[in-house]
Design a protein around this motif. Structure first.
Motif, PDB file in Angstrom:
ATOM      1  N   ALA A   1       0.830  -1.208   0.000  1.00 20.28           N
ATOM      2  CA  ALA A   1       0.000   0.000   0.000  1.00 20.28           C
ATOM      3  C   ALA A   1       0.863   1.256   0.000  1.00 20.28           C
ATOM      4  O   ALA A   1       0.554   2.248  -0.677  1.00 20.28           O
ATOM      5  CB  ALA A   1      -0.923  -0.010   1.217  1.00 20.28           C
ATOM      6  N   ILE A   2       1.958   1.201   0.754  1.00 18.25           N
ATOM      7  CA  ILE A   2       2.880   2.333   0.802  1.00 18.25           C
ATOM      8  C   ILE A   2       3.546   2.550  -0.556  1.00 18.25           C
ATOM      9  O   ILE A   2       3.699   3.686  -1.024  1.00 18.25           O
ATOM     10  CB  ILE A   2       3.948   2.114   1.892  1.00 18.25           C
ATOM     11  N   LYS A   3       3.906   1.459  -1.221  1.00 11.68           N
ATOM     12  CA  LYS A   3       4.541   1.562  -2.532  1.00 11.68           C
ATOM     13  C   LYS A   3       3.594   2.134  -3.574  1.00 11.68           C
ATOM     14  O   LYS A   3       4.009   2.849  -4.493  1.00 11.68           O
ATOM     15  CB  LYS A   3       5.043   0.186  -2.979  1.00 11.68           C
ATOM     16  N   ARG A   4       2.308   1.822  -3.437  1.00 10.39           N
ATOM     17  CA  ARG A   4       1.326   2.278  -4.425  1.00 10.39           C
ATOM     18  C   ARG A   4       0.908   3.730  -4.212  1.00 10.39           C
ATOM     19  O   ARG A   4       0.420   4.370  -5.150  1.00 10.39           O
ATOM     20  CB  ARG A   4       0.078   1.390  -4.387  1.00 10.39           C
ATOM     21  N   SER A   5       1.090   4.247  -3.000  1.00  6.92           N
ATOM     22  CA  SER A   5       0.624   5.597  -2.687  1.00  6.92           C
ATOM     23  C   SER A   5       1.777   6.521  -2.311  1.00  6.92           C
ATOM     24  O   SER A   5       2.329   6.420  -1.215  1.00  6.92           O
ATOM     25  CB  SER A   5      -0.391   5.549  -1.543  1.00  6.92           C
ATOM     26  N   PRO A   6       2.143   7.454  -3.188  1.00  7.79           N
ATOM     27  CA  PRO A   6       3.206   8.414  -2.857  1.00  7.79           C
ATOM     28  C   PRO A   6       2.871   9.238  -1.609  1.00  7.79           C
ATOM     29  O   PRO A   6       3.756   9.572  -0.824  1.00  7.79           O
ATOM     30  CB  PRO A   6       3.282   9.296  -4.109  1.00  7.79           C
ATOM     31  N   THR A   7       1.587   9.550  -1.436  1.00  9.54           N
ATOM     32  CA  THR A   7       1.171  10.341  -0.271  1.00  9.54           C
ATOM     33  C   THR A   7       1.392   9.554   1.016  1.00  9.54           C
ATOM     34  O   THR A   7       1.913  10.084   2.016  1.00  9.54           O
ATOM     35  CB  THR A   7      -0.315  10.719  -0.378  1.00  9.54           C
ATOM     36  N   PHE A   8       0.994   8.281   1.003  1.00  9.74           N
ATOM     37  CA  PHE A   8       1.193   7.417   2.167  1.00  9.74           C
ATOM     38  C   PHE A   8       2.682   7.243   2.441  1.00  9.74           C
ATOM     39  O   PHE A   8       3.132   7.278   3.594  1.00  9.74           O
ATOM     40  CB  PHE A   8       0.511   6.075   1.913  1.00  9.74           C
ATOM     41  N   ALA A   9       3.460   7.051   1.392  1.00 12.11           N
ATOM     42  CA  ALA A   9       4.897   6.874   1.544  1.00 12.11           C
ATOM     43  C   ALA A   9       5.534   8.112   2.181  1.00 12.11           C
ATOM     44  O   ALA A   9       6.388   8.006   3.068  1.00 12.11           O
ATOM     45  CB  ALA A   9       5.539   6.582   0.189  1.00 12.11           C
ATOM     46  N   GLN A  10       5.118   9.283   1.719  1.00 13.60           N
ATOM     47  CA  GLN A  10       5.645  10.524   2.275  1.00 13.60           C
ATOM     48  C   GLN A  10       5.271  10.673   3.743  1.00 13.60           C
ATOM     49  O   GLN A  10       6.071  11.119   4.566  1.00 13.60           O
ATOM     50  CB  GLN A  10       5.117  11.712   1.471  1.00 13.60           C
ATOM     51  N   PHE A  11       4.051  10.267   4.077  1.00 14.44           N
ATOM     52  CA  PHE A  11       3.585  10.336   5.465  1.00 14.44           C
ATOM     53  C   PHE A  11       4.474   9.496   6.387  1.00 14.44           C
ATOM     54  O   PHE A  11       4.834   9.925   7.492  1.00 14.44           O
ATOM     55  CB  PHE A  11       2.140   9.850   5.548  1.00 14.44           C
ATOM     56  N   THR A  12       4.853   8.305   5.939  1.00 17.34           N
ATOM     57  CA  THR A  12       5.662   7.420   6.783  1.00 17.34           C
ATOM     58  C   THR A  12       7.078   7.948   6.980  1.00 17.34           C
ATOM     59  O   THR A  12       7.743   7.596   7.955  1.00 17.34           O
ATOM     60  CB  THR A  12       5.740   6.000   6.188  1.00 17.34           C
ATOM     61  N   ARG A  13       7.531   8.813   6.056  1.00 15.62           N
ATOM     62  CA  ARG A  13       8.904   9.313   6.131  1.00 15.62           C
ATOM     63  C   ARG A  13       9.023  10.698   6.746  1.00 15.62           C
ATOM     64  O   ARG A  13      10.121  11.145   7.077  1.00 15.62           O
ATOM     65  CB  ARG A  13       9.525   9.337   4.730  1.00 15.62           C
ATOM     66  N   ASP A  14       7.887  11.387   6.892  1.00 16.03           N
ATOM     67  CA  ASP A  14       7.896  12.788   7.330  1.00 16.03           C
ATOM     68  C   ASP A  14       8.067  12.894   8.851  1.00 16.03           C
ATOM     69  O   ASP A  14       7.160  12.590   9.617  1.00 16.03           O
ATOM     70  CB  ASP A  14       6.589  13.461   6.902  1.00 16.03           C
TER      71      ASP A  14
END
Length: 208
Positions: free
Chosen positions: A57-70
């Motif tokens: 899910a994280i790989k498919r969603s740039p927004t989700f990915a950014q959230f996990t790294r912010d």
């Protein structure tokens, strides 16, 4: 220390669980703690599936990915968001509680490596050995079956070979097999380099 604290937080009985592999570093410690909790609740397969679903899910969603790294996102916001996500996905309490711990500690950015380390533990738990086979194109089913049977003969009974295929056109041809702690490089690229080194070596005329 983290393993004991997480086990206590999940409310599981203090029965001794042996981790099948010694993992090091932050991701290894988190994966080991989750493994202990999953074994105690007999939910190893379910937890592994849920972790992999989250990683995808994280790989498919740039927004989700950014959230996990912010790092600027407040811990309370991270926790609330991950609780909603885990609840919506109907994750088990073990996985949900674990993700909350990651969110609180700012470790969601490490979920991919943690999931991989957890996968290593579950394979050992099931008695599986991973063989990573790199080729230029995917192996036909029959060739993959033959390779798997050959590797199975090498490790013998008691363990099961799990083949993972990777595609890498740069090896030009042949294949590279990573099996346990060993690497069998039978690629055309490596053979060409060996031939090049051989041709560059000065001839030993003393033996002529």
């Amino acid at each position: 220390m983290f393993s004991r604290n997480y086990a206590a937080a999940t409310g599981q009985k203090e029965e001794r669980v042996k981790v099948p592999l010694a993992l090091f570093g932050g991701s290894g410690n988190y994966a080991s703690a989750l493994y202990i909790a999953a074994v105690r609740t007999n939910s190893v397969d379910k937890v592994e599936t849920e972790l992999l679903d989250l990683v995808e899910a994280i790989k498919r969603s740039p927004t989700f990915a950014q959230f996990t790294r912010d790092h600027s996102v407040p811990a309370k916001t991270r926790v609330k968001a991950i609780q909603e996500i885990a609840g919506g996905a109907k994750f088990s309490e073990i996985t949900k509680n674990f993700l909350v711990v990651l969110a609180e500690n700012g470790r969601l950015r490490n979920i991919d490596s943690i999931a991989k380390r957890f996968g290593d533990l579950t394979m050992a738990y099931k008695g599986e050995v991973k063989a990573i086979v790199t080729t230029v194109i995917a192996l036909p089913p029959e060739e993959e079956k033959e390779l798997k049977e050959t590797l199975q003969d090498i490790i013998g009974r008691g363990k099961k070979v799990k083949v993972e295929q990777k595609i890498d056109p740069s090896i030009l041809g042949g294949l590279v097999v990573e099996f346990g702690q060993k690497v069998f490089d039978m690629s055309i690229k490596t053979r060409a380099r060996q031939m090049e080194r051989f041709l560059r070596e000065p001839a030993n005329l003393g033996n002529l």
